[in-house]
Design a protein around this motif. Structure first.
Motif, PDB file in Angstrom:
ATOM      1  N   THR A  21       0.832  -1.201   0.000  1.00 17.33           N
ATOM      2  CA  THR A  21       0.000   0.000   0.000  1.00 17.33           C
ATOM      3  C   THR A  21       0.867   1.251   0.000  1.00 17.33           C
ATOM      4  O   THR A  21       0.525   2.266  -0.621  1.00 17.33           O
ATOM      5  N   GLU A  22       2.003   1.176   0.681  1.00 18.61           N
ATOM      6  CA  GLU A  22       2.924   2.314   0.676  1.00 18.61           C
ATOM      7  C   GLU A  22       3.471   2.548  -0.728  1.00 18.61           C
ATOM      8  O   GLU A  22       3.574   3.695  -1.181  1.00 18.61           O
ATOM      9  N   HIS A  23       3.802   1.476  -1.415  1.00 14.87           N
ATOM     10  CA  HIS A  23       4.270   1.608  -2.798  1.00 14.87           C
ATOM     11  C   HIS A  23       3.186   2.253  -3.662  1.00 14.87           C
ATOM     12  O   HIS A  23       3.473   3.063  -4.547  1.00 14.87           O
ATOM     13  N   LEU A  24       1.947   1.877  -3.408  1.00 11.93           N
ATOM     14  CA  LEU A  24       0.816   2.450  -4.138  1.00 11.93           C
ATOM     15  C   LEU A  24       0.779   3.961  -3.922  1.00 11.93           C
ATOM     16  O   LEU A  24       0.593   4.741  -4.863  1.00 11.93           O
ATOM     17  N   ALA A  25       0.969   4.375  -2.659  1.00  9.52           N
ATOM     18  CA  ALA A  25       0.951   5.806  -2.333  1.00  9.52           C
ATOM     19  C   ALA A  25       2.115   6.543  -2.985  1.00  9.52           C
ATOM     20  O   ALA A  25       1.950   7.652  -3.520  1.00  9.52           O
ATOM     21  N   TRP A  26       3.300   5.932  -2.942  1.00  8.62           N
ATOM     22  CA  TRP A  26       4.485   6.591  -3.506  1.00  8.62           C
ATOM     23  C   TRP A  26       4.339   6.810  -5.007  1.00  8.62           C
ATOM     24  O   TRP A  26       4.617   7.893  -5.517  1.00  8.62           O
ATOM     25  N   THR A  27       3.925   5.762  -5.721  1.00  9.68           N
ATOM     26  CA  THR A  27       3.814   5.885  -7.180  1.00  9.68           C
ATOM     27  C   THR A  27       2.681   6.830  -7.569  1.00  9.68           C
ATOM     28  O   THR A  27       2.805   7.601  -8.523  1.00  9.68           O
ATOM     29  N   GLU A  28       1.590   6.784  -6.814  1.00  8.43           N
ATOM     30  CA  GLU A  28       0.463   7.678  -7.089  1.00  8.43           C
ATOM     31  C   GLU A  28       0.886   9.137  -6.947  1.00  8.43           C
ATOM     32  O   GLU A  28       0.566   9.980  -7.788  1.00  8.43           O
ATOM     33  N   ARG A  29       1.610   9.415  -5.883  1.00  8.75           N
ATOM     34  CA  ARG A  29       2.074  10.785  -5.644  1.00  8.75           C
ATOM     35  C   ARG A  29       3.051  11.227  -6.732  1.00  8.75           C
ATOM     36  O   ARG A  29       2.975  12.372  -7.209  1.00  8.75           O
ATOM     37  N   ARG A  30       3.952  10.332  -7.116  1.00  9.01           N
ATOM     38  CA  ARG A  30       4.950  10.710  -8.121  1.00  9.01           C
ATOM     39  C   ARG A  30       4.295  10.971  -9.476  1.00  9.01           C
ATOM     40  O   ARG A  30       4.690  11.891 -10.197  1.00  9.01           O
ATOM     41  N   ILE A  31       3.299  10.182  -9.827  1.00 10.90           N
ATOM     42  CA  ILE A  31       2.572  10.412 -11.080  1.00 10.90           C
ATOM     43  C   ILE A  31       1.962  11.811 -11.084  1.00 10.90           C
ATOM     44  O   ILE A  31       2.028  12.541 -12.073  1.00 10.90           O
ATOM     45  N   ALA A  32       1.363  12.193  -9.952  1.00  6.83           N
ATOM     46  CA  ALA A  32       0.746  13.522  -9.842  1.00  6.83           C
ATOM     47  C   ALA A  32       1.797  14.623  -9.964  1.00  6.83           C
ATOM     48  O   ALA A  32       1.572  15.645 -10.629  1.00  6.83           O
ATOM     49  N   GLU A  33       2.955  14.423  -9.327  1.00  3.03           N
ATOM     50  CA  GLU A  33       4.021  15.423  -9.394  1.00  3.03           C
ATOM     51  C   GLU A  33       4.510  15.619 -10.820  1.00  3.03           C
ATOM     52  O   GLU A  33       4.890  16.731 -11.213  1.00  3.03           O
ATOM     53  N   LEU A  34       4.501  14.544 -11.597  1.00  4.14           N
ATOM     54  CA  LEU A  34       4.961  14.613 -12.988  1.00  4.14           C
ATOM     55  C   LEU A  34       3.875  15.095 -13.937  1.00  4.14           C
ATOM     56  O   LEU A  34       4.116  15.251 -15.133  1.00  4.14           O
ATOM     57  N   GLY A  35       2.674  15.320 -13.393  1.00  7.59           N
ATOM     58  CA  GLY A  35       1.571  15.788 -14.231  1.00  7.59           C
ATOM     59  C   GLY A  35       0.944  14.697 -15.070  1.00  7.59           C
ATOM     60  O   GLY A  35       0.318  14.974 -16.090  1.00  7.59           O
ATOM     61  N   GLY A  36       1.106  13.439 -14.626  1.00  9.77           N
ATOM     62  CA  GLY A  36       0.568  12.310 -15.393  1.00  9.77           C
ATOM     63  C   GLY A  36      -0.763  11.829 -14.854  1.00  9.77           C
ATOM     64  O   GLY A  36      -1.428  12.502 -14.057  1.00  9.77           O
ATOM     65  N   ARG A  37      -1.162  10.651 -15.277  1.00  7.78           N
ATOM     66  CA  ARG A  37      -2.429  10.053 -14.851  1.00  7.78           C
ATOM     67  C   ARG A  37      -2.228   8.564 -14.621  1.00  7.78           C
ATOM     68  O   ARG A  37      -1.302   7.943 -15.142  1.00  7.78           O
ATOM     69  N   LYS A  38      -3.139   8.007 -13.815  1.00 10.66           N
ATOM     70  CA  LYS A  38      -3.119   6.568 -13.562  1.00 10.66           C
ATOM     71  C   LYS A  38      -3.784   5.830 -14.724  1.00 10.66           C
ATOM     72  O   LYS A  38      -4.461   6.435 -15.552  1.00 10.66           O
ATOM     73  N   SER A  39      -3.597   4.523 -14.774  1.00  6.18           N
ATOM     74  CA  SER A  39      -4.161   3.714 -15.852  1.00  6.18           C
ATOM     75  C   SER A  39      -5.687   3.702 -15.783  1.00  6.18           C
ATOM     76  O   SER A  39      -6.278   3.559 -14.703  1.00  6.18           O
ATOM     77  N   PHE A  40      -6.327   3.859 -16.937  1.00  4.64           N
ATOM     78  CA  PHE A  40      -7.787   3.777 -17.015  1.00  4.64           C
ATOM     79  C   PHE A  40      -8.276   2.352 -16.748  1.00  4.64           C
ATOM     80  O   PHE A  40      -9.452   2.136 -16.456  1.00  4.64           O
ATOM     81  N   LEU A  41      -7.373   1.388 -16.871  1.00  5.54           N
ATOM     82  CA  LEU A  41      -7.769  -0.019 -16.770  1.00  5.54           C
ATOM     83  C   LEU A  41      -7.535  -0.617 -15.385  1.00  5.54           C
ATOM     84  O   LEU A  41      -7.600  -1.832 -15.220  1.00  5.54           O
ATOM     85  N   ASN A  42      -7.300   0.224 -14.389  1.00 14.35           N
ATOM     86  CA  ASN A  42      -7.021  -0.293 -13.049  1.00 14.35           C
ATOM     87  C   ASN A  42      -8.091  -1.256 -12.514  1.00 14.35           C
ATOM     88  O   ASN A  42      -7.747  -2.273 -11.903  1.00 14.35           O
ATOM     89  N   PRO A  43      -9.387  -0.982 -12.715  1.00 19.97           N
ATOM     90  CA  PRO A  43     -10.391  -1.956 -12.243  1.00 19.97           C
ATOM     91  C   PRO A  43     -10.225  -3.330 -12.894  1.00 19.97           C
ATOM     92  O   PRO A  43     -10.415  -4.374 -12.253  1.00 19.97           O
ATOM     93  N   LEU A  44      -9.868  -3.337 -14.180  1.00 20.74           N
ATOM     94  CA  LEU A  44      -9.641  -4.600 -14.885  1.00 20.74           C
ATOM     95  C   LEU A  44      -8.437  -5.328 -14.313  1.00 20.74           C
ATOM     96  O   LEU A  44      -8.487  -6.534 -14.057  1.00 20.74           O
ATOM     97  N   TRP A  45      -7.338  -4.592 -14.102  1.00 19.05           N
ATOM     98  CA  TRP A  45      -6.138  -5.204 -13.535  1.00 19.05           C
ATOM     99  C   TRP A  45      -6.430  -5.762 -12.146  1.00 19.05           C
ATOM    100  O   TRP A  45      -5.961  -6.848 -11.799  1.00 19.05           O
TER     101      TRP A  45
END
Length: 208
Positions: A88-112
């Protein structure tokens, strides 16, 4: 037998993983480092790679939840839940870094999530030694994947690199833990199938 309490907890975990910001107890690796002056090409690359890593953590959450739901031994269940909390910590770290870079998460996360949860349930039903063996092999393959990202990330993107480096250390620890609790080595065809499935996920997540 799966009880109703576990199902409710599993459903709650799914909603939290997919719909709410993840939380971290440990400081975010590289948080003290300055933001690099990346070119647009470098920033897109870092965004795409961190999105893949975020998807990997979504899958890890689902996998561990599914495995924990069907694990027979209470010690194994607790081991899986502890690994899930660290992921869960890894989830938080990557989520935050994506936001800092101005990116977005995968649209397919529910499928994954759904696919990984199903695989986790099946792994658990096969018995604890195979359940733990599957966990160990998953973490081994994730470690290889993260090592590849350390080679691909821009050298000056030290913040992203610090996150990936710490994730790699944690994944190796999870693999060692699973083997120490009696995880069995998986047959080669299963390992190959896992690698192929991972390639589909990473290539798709790079873009979508």
């Amino acid at each position: 037998m799966i009880n109703i309490d576990k199902l409710i907890i599993g459903f709650d975990s799914a909603l939290r993983t997919l719909l709410t910001p993840a939380q971290t107890v440990r400081p975010v690796p590289g948080n003290e480092l300055p933001e690099a002056d990346l070119t647009e090409v470098e920033k897109r690359l870092s965004c795409a790679l961190m999105r893949i890593n975020h998807v990997g953590e979504v899958c890890a959450q689902a996998l561990y939840q599914g495995q924990g739901l069907t694990a027979r031994n209470e010690v194994v269940q607790q081991t899986l839940m502890q690994a899930a909390r660290e992921e869960t910590e890894h989830l938080a770290w990557t989520e935050r870094r994506i936001a800092e870079l101005g990116g977005r998460k995968s649209f397919l996360n529910p499928l994954w999530y759904g696919g990984s949860f199903t695989i986790g349930v099946v792994a658990g039903l096969l018995g604890d030694k195979w359940n733990l063996g599957f966990l160990a092999e998953t973490e081994h393959q994730v470690g290889e994947h993260l090592a590849g990202h350390l080679h691909r990330l821009p050298d000056q993107d030290e913040k992203s690199r610090a996150i990936v480096a710490q994730m790699k250390i944690d994944e190796a620890s999870h693999a060692t833990m699973a083997l120490s609790y009696g995880g069995a080595e998986l047959p080669l065809p299963i390992k190959i199938t896992m690698k192929l499935g991972s390639k589909v996920m990473t290539h798709t997540s790079y873009w979508v």
